[in-house]
Design a protein around this motif. Structure first.
Motif, PDB file in Angstrom:
ATOM      1  N   LEU A  91      19.306   4.279 -12.111  1.00 37.73           N
ATOM      2  CA  LEU A  91      18.463   2.987 -12.493  1.00 37.73           C
ATOM      3  C   LEU A  91      17.972   2.889 -13.966  1.00 37.73           C
ATOM      4  CD1 LEU A  91      15.662   4.440  -9.906  1.00 37.73           C
ATOM      5  CD2 LEU A  91      17.454   2.685  -9.401  1.00 37.73           C
ATOM      6  N   ALA A  92      17.862   1.414 -14.047  1.00 38.00           N
ATOM      7  CA  ALA A  92      17.824   0.935 -15.277  1.00 38.00           C
ATOM      8  C   ALA A  92      16.287   1.459 -15.885  1.00 38.00           C
ATOM      9  CB  ALA A  92      17.730  -0.694 -15.340  1.00 38.00           C
ATOM     10  N   LYS A  93      16.540   1.458 -17.295  1.00 39.72           N
ATOM     11  CA  LYS A  93      15.003   1.821 -18.015  1.00 39.72           C
ATOM     12  C   LYS A  93      14.836   0.634 -18.914  1.00 39.72           C
ATOM     13  CE  LYS A  93      16.756   6.349 -17.947  1.00 39.72           C
ATOM     14  NZ  LYS A  93      18.053   6.255 -16.965  1.00 39.72           N
ATOM     15  N   ALA A  94      13.804  -0.135 -18.429  1.00 39.83           N
ATOM     16  CA  ALA A  94      13.510  -1.477 -19.159  1.00 39.83           C
ATOM     17  C   ALA A  94      12.618  -1.008 -20.077  1.00 39.83           C
ATOM     18  CB  ALA A  94      12.772  -2.249 -18.188  1.00 39.83           C
ATOM     19  N   GLU A  95      12.883  -1.258 -21.332  1.00 34.56           N
ATOM     20  CA  GLU A  95      12.289  -1.164 -22.666  1.00 34.56           C
ATOM     21  C   GLU A  95      12.516  -2.399 -23.468  1.00 34.56           C
ATOM     22  OE1 GLU A  95      13.432   2.109 -24.827  1.00 34.56           O
ATOM     23  OE2 GLU A  95      13.086   3.740 -23.390  1.00 34.56           O
ATOM     24  N   PRO A  96      11.572  -2.658 -24.456  1.00 36.05           N
ATOM     25  CA  PRO A  96      11.897  -3.868 -25.230  1.00 36.05           C
ATOM     26  C   PRO A  96      13.010  -3.818 -26.030  1.00 36.05           C
ATOM     27  CG  PRO A  96       9.487  -3.206 -25.473  1.00 36.05           C
ATOM     28  CD  PRO A  96      10.031  -2.206 -24.611  1.00 36.05           C
ATOM     29  N   SER A  97      13.663  -4.882 -26.159  1.00 36.36           N
ATOM     30  CA  SER A  97      15.224  -4.521 -26.825  1.00 36.36           C
ATOM     31  C   SER A  97      15.102  -4.433 -28.262  1.00 36.36           C
ATOM     32  CB  SER A  97      15.952  -5.948 -26.479  1.00 36.36           C
ATOM     33  OG  SER A  97      15.264  -7.032 -26.834  1.00 36.36           O
ATOM     34  N   SER A  98      16.046  -3.732 -28.734  1.00 36.54           N
ATOM     35  CA  SER A  98      16.292  -3.895 -30.035  1.00 36.54           C
ATOM     36  C   SER A  98      17.657  -4.827 -30.455  1.00 36.54           C
ATOM     37  CB  SER A  98      16.537  -2.481 -30.890  1.00 36.54           C
ATOM     38  OG  SER A  98      17.822  -1.878 -30.190  1.00 36.54           O
ATOM     39  N   PHE A  99      17.952  -5.256 -31.289  1.00 36.77           N
ATOM     40  CA  PHE A  99      19.223  -6.132 -31.741  1.00 36.77           C
ATOM     41  C   PHE A  99      19.436  -6.244 -33.011  1.00 36.77           C
ATOM     42  CE2 PHE A  99      21.359 -10.523 -31.768  1.00 36.77           C
ATOM     43  CZ  PHE A  99      22.153 -10.187 -30.869  1.00 36.77           C
ATOM     44  N   ILE A 100      20.687  -6.356 -33.311  1.00 37.75           N
ATOM     45  CA  ILE A 100      21.118  -6.739 -34.708  1.00 37.75           C
ATOM     46  C   ILE A 100      22.395  -7.643 -34.279  1.00 37.75           C
ATOM     47  CG2 ILE A 100      22.197  -5.908 -36.921  1.00 37.75           C
ATOM     48  CD1 ILE A 100      21.113  -3.087 -36.013  1.00 37.75           C
ATOM     49  N   ALA A 101      22.371  -8.778 -34.889  1.00 34.50           N
ATOM     50  CA  ALA A 101      23.456  -9.784 -34.797  1.00 34.50           C
ATOM     51  C   ALA A 101      24.911  -9.491 -35.259  1.00 34.50           C
ATOM     52  CB  ALA A 101      22.907 -11.045 -35.431  1.00 34.50           C
ATOM     53  N   PRO A 102      25.792  -9.992 -34.572  1.00 31.14           N
ATOM     54  CA  PRO A 102      27.271  -9.498 -34.948  1.00 31.14           C
ATOM     55  C   PRO A 102      27.655  -9.909 -36.224  1.00 31.14           C
ATOM     56  CG  PRO A 102      27.238 -10.584 -32.674  1.00 31.14           C
ATOM     57  CD  PRO A 102      25.607 -10.746 -33.086  1.00 31.14           C
ATOM     58  N   THR A 103      28.404  -9.017 -36.922  1.00 35.36           N
ATOM     59  CA  THR A 103      28.890  -9.628 -38.015  1.00 35.36           C
ATOM     60  C   THR A 103      30.462  -9.926 -38.202  1.00 35.36           C
ATOM     61  OG1 THR A 103      29.379  -7.152 -38.699  1.00 35.36           O
ATOM     62  CG2 THR A 103      27.355  -7.966 -39.420  1.00 35.36           C
ATOM     63  N   VAL A 104      31.125  -9.694 -37.124  1.00 29.25           N
ATOM     64  CA  VAL A 104      32.552  -9.856 -36.844  1.00 29.25           C
ATOM     65  C   VAL A 104      32.566 -10.545 -35.491  1.00 29.25           C
ATOM     66  CG1 VAL A 104      34.812  -9.412 -36.907  1.00 29.25           C
ATOM     67  CG2 VAL A 104      33.268  -8.286 -38.542  1.00 29.25           C
ATOM     68  N   THR A 105      33.109 -11.848 -35.412  1.00 31.51           N
ATOM     69  CA  THR A 105      33.278 -12.508 -34.074  1.00 31.51           C
ATOM     70  C   THR A 105      34.746 -13.101 -34.050  1.00 31.51           C
ATOM     71  OG1 THR A 105      32.225 -14.682 -34.895  1.00 31.51           O
ATOM     72  CG2 THR A 105      30.812 -12.756 -33.780  1.00 31.51           C
ATOM     73  N   PHE A 106      35.071 -13.572 -32.656  1.00 32.42           N
ATOM     74  CA  PHE A 106      36.238 -14.036 -32.743  1.00 32.42           C
ATOM     75  C   PHE A 106      36.196 -14.810 -31.441  1.00 32.42           C
ATOM     76  CE2 PHE A 106      36.458 -10.010 -30.435  1.00 32.42           C
ATOM     77  CZ  PHE A 106      36.903 -10.195 -29.237  1.00 32.42           C
ATOM     78  N   GLY A 107      37.388 -15.514 -31.270  1.00 36.95           N
ATOM     79  CA  GLY A 107      37.484 -16.563 -29.979  1.00 36.95           C
ATOM     80  C   GLY A 107      38.500 -15.593 -29.115  1.00 36.95           C
ATOM     81  N   GLU A 108      39.783 -16.126 -28.984  1.00 36.78           N
ATOM     82  CA  GLU A 108      40.600 -15.305 -27.922  1.00 36.78           C
ATOM     83  C   GLU A 108      41.081 -13.908 -28.119  1.00 36.78           C
ATOM     84  OE1 GLU A 108      40.708 -16.455 -24.897  1.00 36.78           O
ATOM     85  OE2 GLU A 108      39.235 -18.013 -25.728  1.00 36.78           O
ATOM     86  N   ARG A 109      41.365 -13.631 -29.128  1.00 35.85           N
ATOM     87  CA  ARG A 109      42.181 -12.290 -29.563  1.00 35.85           C
ATOM     88  C   ARG A 109      41.726 -12.060 -31.165  1.00 35.85           C
ATOM     89  NH1 ARG A 109      46.888  -9.999 -27.162  1.00 35.85           N
ATOM     90  NH2 ARG A 109      47.585  -8.190 -28.282  1.00 35.85           N
TER      91      ARG A 109
END
Length: 595
Positions: free
Chosen positions: A182-200
């Protein structure tokens, strides 16, 4: 009291000319779990699974798994769970296996159970200093923003129903969530990605070769990892784990294209991996077994899609399609990967029809139907009145025809939301259906709706839980990733045409700390966002992006900001106030069943 006498009393109560506040004889429906669903819970016993020497999958702590890859120079964490507190427990288990520093985090897609626990593994400061990189698809951030801001209010409420957030402990004891505990709902933490890509992306992380591939499926930004050194495939939710995949989710989502999903599964098959580590459920080892799971999963999705389209092309509508399209025994019985613990054939079929053809099924009677309340009033009169309608609903309940009982009672509720007898018949029917359901999503919706009908979900409770669920999708950490454009784009869908019907006005917004300017134009009930501030715009607000973030989290306000100097104002204050009054940012408390 015997079952016969209790239900006989129900029929008697329905047969008499009772008022709206009449009560049924007491009947206790004991909580229960479908036997196969209960047995499925054992699949998610807490365990760290070691795969190919250097890959470790933490199963059973959270809805989604967390995977640790031990590379020569450090650790790679793949997905971070939905709960910081539970993810810290996982990290403590990982620390028993390795004391190497975390060098990278991977978000396989934007759903909360895969990104919300990130700060249990790394800090924002580590990422900002470049000590840790976060990898994701290039569209992940815009998906996070759209999920949390654009449809956050309704998604929060619907998610509460899908995950059974209000259910008492008695209804959750021994349960699972189909794809995990069962999921444990808590306020989220988040840090934005620093390396992104498209297809591969083929790269080297902490001294280890890693291949990333974009494979849209359960999410549009889904990515997988392949480790060529030991032929390990980390399959994210392309393979959704030990269940029939959720081709559609009842909480609400954009169209999940089954054809695209099948293509992505075939791309995974092409790796001919020796090991597969999904982000839900246990790892799979042995090339033949990995191929079998992937092939059967793709065949299950393909069968549902192909046969739905086949019968669509013969003119069948969704209500007819769900009776026609059924998995053959060799697929339906493929345990656990095609069992209907999480997804179902029936709600997948409806989504496929709607995805191709939309809501209109071809009968023009649906173009401008009789309004629901008026339709209910006429049908009740046709049935001979409320008492006869509820007598028939009671008869259906007695015979175990709970769906028909709920449908009939629903007409009376539509005419009078306070019809206690009708609400109780429908609630009891939903409890019977819920406890008998093997599908976790169906079970939760039945039982949550029963609680709403029973009056156990009041407006304050719904409002509070809606706020809590929204924090799962939109936390202060996520707000930091909002751009001024995404902040103001949210205003466009908040315009109130009754307040803005005769207004034609433009308000400029400057964000000097990020060197951006935008303008919102209101034209008689329609709002349009412009990049830049048009020449001649007399009304302007200037604020730093950091202050904008406080507006999103509710900590700040424009009026307060203007008084304290956080917002600089140019132009007629009365006109600015008139402009701002055209937007509706009120949060409503609403249920989903009483209509």
């Amino acid at each position: 009291m015997s079952t016969f006498s209790r239900l006989g009393g129900l029929l008697l109560a329905a047969a008499l000319p009772l008022g709206a506040q009449a009560e049924l004889p007491a009947e206790r429906i004991e909580p229960s779990i479908h036997a196969e669903l209960a047995a499925h819970t054992r699949h998610f016993a807490q365990q760290i699974y070691r795969v190919a020497g250097n890959v470790h999958s933490a199963v059973g702590w959270q809805l989604g798994n967390v995977v640790m890859i031990e590379a020569p120079e450090g650790l790679i964490i793949v997905d971070t769970g939905e709960s910081v507190s539970e993810s810290r427990k996982i990290m403590a288990e990982f620390r028993k296996l390795s004391d190497k520093p975390v060098k990278a985090v991977v978000y396989t897609h934007f759903h909360p159970d895969h990104i919300n626990g990130v700060q249990a593994f790394v800090s924002r400061e580590q990422v900002e200093r470049g000590e840790v990189h976060i990898y994701a698809h290039e569209t992940l951030l815009q998906n996070v923003v759209a999920q949390g801001a654009l449809v956050g209010p309704i998604l929060g409420v619907r998610s509460a129903y899908s995950f059974g957030s209000f259910l008492p402990a008695s209804d959750q004891e021994g349960m699972n969530a189909g794809i995990g505990p069962l999921a444990k709902a808590e306020p989220s933490s988040f840090i934005a990605p620093t390396v992104t890509f498209g297809e591969r992306l083929d790269t080297r992380i902490a001294g280890l070769d890693v291949q990333f591939l974009h494979v849209p499926s359960e999410a549009p930004d889904e990515i997988i990892l392949y480790l060529p050194d030991n032929r390990v495939l980390i399959s994210a939710e392309v393979d959704q784990g030990p269940t029939l995949p959720n081709i559609h989710t009842l909480r609400g989502t954009r169209f999940r294209d089954p054809v695209q999903w099948v293509e992505s599964l075939d791309k995974l098959r092409a790796y001919r991996a020796e090991h597969m580590v999904p982000l839900h459920g246990r790892p799979v080892s042995g090339q033949d077994k990995v191929e079998e799971v992937l092939r059967m999963t793709r065949d299950g999705i393909a069968y549902i899609h192909d046969q739905t389209v086949r019968w669509m092309n013969k003119g069948l509508t969704p209500d007819e399609l769900v009776e026609k399209v059924k998995l053959p025994p060799h697929l339906a019985g493929y345990t656990p990967y095609l069992r209907e613990y999480y997804g179902t054939v029936k709600h997948s079929v409806r989504q496929i029809y709607n995805g191709y053809l939309g809501w209109f099924q071809g009968d023009p009677v649906a173009l401008d139907p009789t309004p629901p309340r008026q339709q209910a009033e006429r049908l009740i009169a046709l049935a001979g009145g409320r008492e006869k309608l509820l007598l028939e609903a009671g008869n259906a309940y007695l015979k175990g025809d709970y769906q028909w009982a709920a449908e009939l009672a629903g007409y009376a509720i539509r005419v009078d939301h306070d019809d206690k007898l009708a609400r109780e018949i429908k609630a009891r029917s939903f409890r019977k259906l819920g406890y008998a359901s093997m599908n976790i999503n169906w079970r939760n919706w039945y039982l949550m709706s029963a609680m709403e009908l029973e009056g156990k979900l009041d407006g304050d409770a719904i409002r509070q839980r809606s706020v809590e669920m929204r924090e799962v999708f939109l936390s202060p950490d996520m707000v930091r990733s909002f751009t001024p454009q995404s902040f103001l784009q949210n205003w466009v869908t908040r315009i109130d045409p009754q307040k803005a019907g005769d207004l034609e006005l433009t308000l400029g917004f400057s964000f000097p700390d990020v060197d951006e300017q935008w303008a919102l134009e209101v034209r008689r009930g329609v709002a349009q966002l412009h990049k830049g501030i048009p020449e001649g715009t007399e009304l302007r607000l200037s604020m730093d992006k950091r202050f904008m973030e406080t507006l999103l989290t509710g900590e700040g306000g424009l009026v307060k900001g203007a008084l304290l100097g956080d917002v600089k104002v140019e132009g007629n204050l009365l006109e600015i106030r008139r402009f701002l009054a055209c937007f509706d940012f009120a949060d409503e408390a609403f249920g989903l069943t009483l209509r």
